[in-house]
Scaffold this active site. Structure first.
Site, PDB file in Angstrom:
ATOM      1  CE  LYS A 166      -3.968  -1.940  -0.041  1.00 23.34           C
ATOM      2  NZ  LYS A 166      -4.844  -1.751  -1.208  1.00 23.34           N
ATOM      3  CG  ASP A 194      -3.709  -0.617  -4.310  1.00 23.79           C
ATOM      4  OD1 ASP A 194      -4.164   0.440  -4.797  1.00 23.79           O
ATOM      5  OD2 ASP A 194      -4.429  -1.556  -3.910  1.00 23.79           O
ATOM      6  CD  GLU A 220      -4.425  -2.514  -7.298  1.00 25.44           C
ATOM      7  OE1 GLU A 220      -3.671  -3.456  -7.634  1.00 25.44           O
ATOM      8  OE2 GLU A 220      -5.310  -2.634  -6.437  1.00 25.44           O
ATOM      9  CD  GLU A 246      -9.480  -1.810  -5.700  1.00 23.68           C
ATOM     10  OE1 GLU A 246      -8.306  -2.138  -5.927  1.00 23.68           O
ATOM     11  OE2 GLU A 246      -9.969  -1.762  -4.566  1.00 23.68           O
ATOM     12  CG  ASP A 269     -14.008  -7.726  -6.540  1.00 18.65           C
ATOM     13  OD1 ASP A 269     -14.753  -8.735  -6.598  1.00 18.65           O
ATOM     14  OD2 ASP A 269     -13.321  -7.451  -5.546  1.00 18.65           O
ATOM     15  CG  HIS A 296     -10.044  -5.894  -6.237  1.00 12.87           C
ATOM     16  ND1 HIS A 296     -11.202  -6.032  -5.503  1.00 12.87           N
ATOM     17  CD2 HIS A 296      -9.169  -5.257  -5.429  1.00 12.87           C
ATOM     18  CE1 HIS A 296     -11.035  -5.489  -4.308  1.00 12.87           C
ATOM     19  NE2 HIS A 296      -9.809  -5.019  -4.230  1.00 12.87           N
ATOM     20  CD  GLU A 329      -5.863  -7.917  -4.604  1.00 13.08           C
ATOM     21  OE1 GLU A 329      -6.806  -7.604  -5.364  1.00 13.08           O
ATOM     22  OE2 GLU A 329      -5.344  -7.128  -3.804  1.00 13.08           O
TER      23      GLU A 329
HETATM   24 CA    CA Z   1      -6.493  -2.153  -4.722  1.00 14.04          CA
END
Ligand code: CA
Length: 377
Positions: A166, A194, A220, A246, A269, A296, A329
């Site tokens: 992250k 991300d 991302e 996503e 997703d 995702h 993922e």
């Molecule tokens: Ca993400």
């Protein structure tokens, strides 16, 4: 045979250790599961991605359209639900409710036909799917850099060949984190970042330029999902592949993302963007734009199984003798729902997870765990 019931069940687990990312903090994991039950007692499981109580209300709104239907008519039922939702929800949580019912119906159809979902999707190209570890969230730690380094080293030791971390706390802080993690895991493991759309275009550009030498496999959600022009511009101005999607829904949403050339990698997703029915179409659309999808996935074993089946059927682009691996993922943050609610457990070995071979999705919900989590963990 007919669909007798569609049940929506919210499950919840309080986290031992709350964590946060660039947008908000998680104290608990909450998911709305869907159980589609046929009149002979056969059933399939699905789940929606998004606020569980809202998904549940959506499932209850849509369920009458599926009840009484032949469970083999999955795409026809999808069309009925989509048409009923279109006037209010061209994207958003009602689409996640459609997705949850749709996944449950694919699972049920597979069980009724004695075939794994991957066979119904057109046949798997591979028995094992490459996965990347998602983790490296932020915690209230005195030594955030040290905590991130330790966690990244753990994923590397477990055999993951790709790790996503992250970012989105601010360019300088993010740079410190990414440099430390890259140094800790070495050059041979893929590293992705991300931002969960926390950056402005100028911040994202400044950050991207500075991490370009660190060998980042993709960046991302750098920008707001509404900023299609920003994505396109950023993509033209950095050498790092841009990923996103996503927060995107349905074929029409992905048409906009893809036709504007916003991303190098599209990340629908399955539990939000329209279920297996629609994400199969999104994958076909993406292939027309020579864009790979890496779904995702941030839910229970049901969501992960749906991802494995879908990704096992994808043809990575461009086609070539030494094909790059299609990828999924694999969330590693604290989630007892993912780890204990469904059986069998998924095992990652050398960065790969085997696609279930049993009919349907190949996962079942443990009734004892379900009762426990439905009561709030
Ligand atoms: Ca993400």
């Amino acid at each position: 045979m007919k669909i007798a019931r569609i049940e929506a069940i919210v499950v919840e687990q309080q986290l031992d250790r709350p964590f946060y990312f660039s947008q908000f903090e998680f104290q608990a994991r909450q998911v709305c599961l869907v159980k589609a039950v046929a009149d002979d007692g056969s059933y399939g499981w699905g789940e929606g991605y998004g606020p569980a109580a809202v998904v549940k209300a959506g499932v209850e709104f849509l369920a009458p359209l599926a009840i009484g239907e032949n469970p083999l008519r999955v795409e026809a039922i999808w069309s009925k639900m989509h048409l009923r939702a279109l006037d209010y929800a061209r994207r958003g949580v009602l689409v996640a409710a459609i997705s949850a019912i749709d996944i449950a119906l694919w699972d049920l159809r597979g069980k009724l036909l004695g075939q794994p979902v991957s066979a119904l999707l057109g046949g798997r190209r591979r028995e094992d799917v490459r996965v990347y570890a998602t983790g490296l969230y932020f915690t209230e730690s005195d030594d955030q850099v040290g905590a991130l380094v330790k966690e990244a080293q753990r994923y590397a030791a477990q055999g993951f060949s790709a790790i996503k971390m992250k970012v989105g706390l601010g360019v300088e802080t993010d740079l410190r984190h990414v440099r430390a993690v890259r140094q800790a895991i070495g050059a041979d493991i893929e590293l992705m970042v991300d931002a969960n759309h926390a950056y402005s275009l100028s911040e994202a550009l400044a950050f991207a330029r500075q991490i370009e030498p660190l060998g980042i496999s993709f960046f991302e959600e750098p920008l707001s999902p509404e900023d299609y022009d920003g994505y396109r511009e950023l993509r033209q101005r950095t050498s790092i592949p841009i990923a996103g999607g996503e927060c995107e829904y349905l074929l029409a949403g992905f048409r906009q993302l893809l036709s504007m050339r916003c991303v190098d990698i599209a990340q629908p997703d399955i539990c939000a963007a329209g279920g297996l029915t629609e994400v199969k179409r999104i994958a076909a659309l993406a292939s027309a734009f020579q864009t790979n999808i890496i779904p995702h996935s941030w839910g229970t074993g049901i969501a992960f199984a749906a991802g494995l089946h879908l990704v096992s059927t994808l043809d990575p682009l461009p086609g070539r003798l030494r094909m790059s691996a299609a990828m999924l993922e694999m969330d590693r943050s604290e989630n007892a729902l993912r780890d204990t609610l469904t059986r069998p457990q998924f095992k990652q070995v050398d960065g790969y997870v085997s696609v279930p071979t049993a009919p349907g999705l190949g996962v079942d919900v443990d009734p004892v765990q379900l009762a426990r989590y439905a009561a709030g963990g």
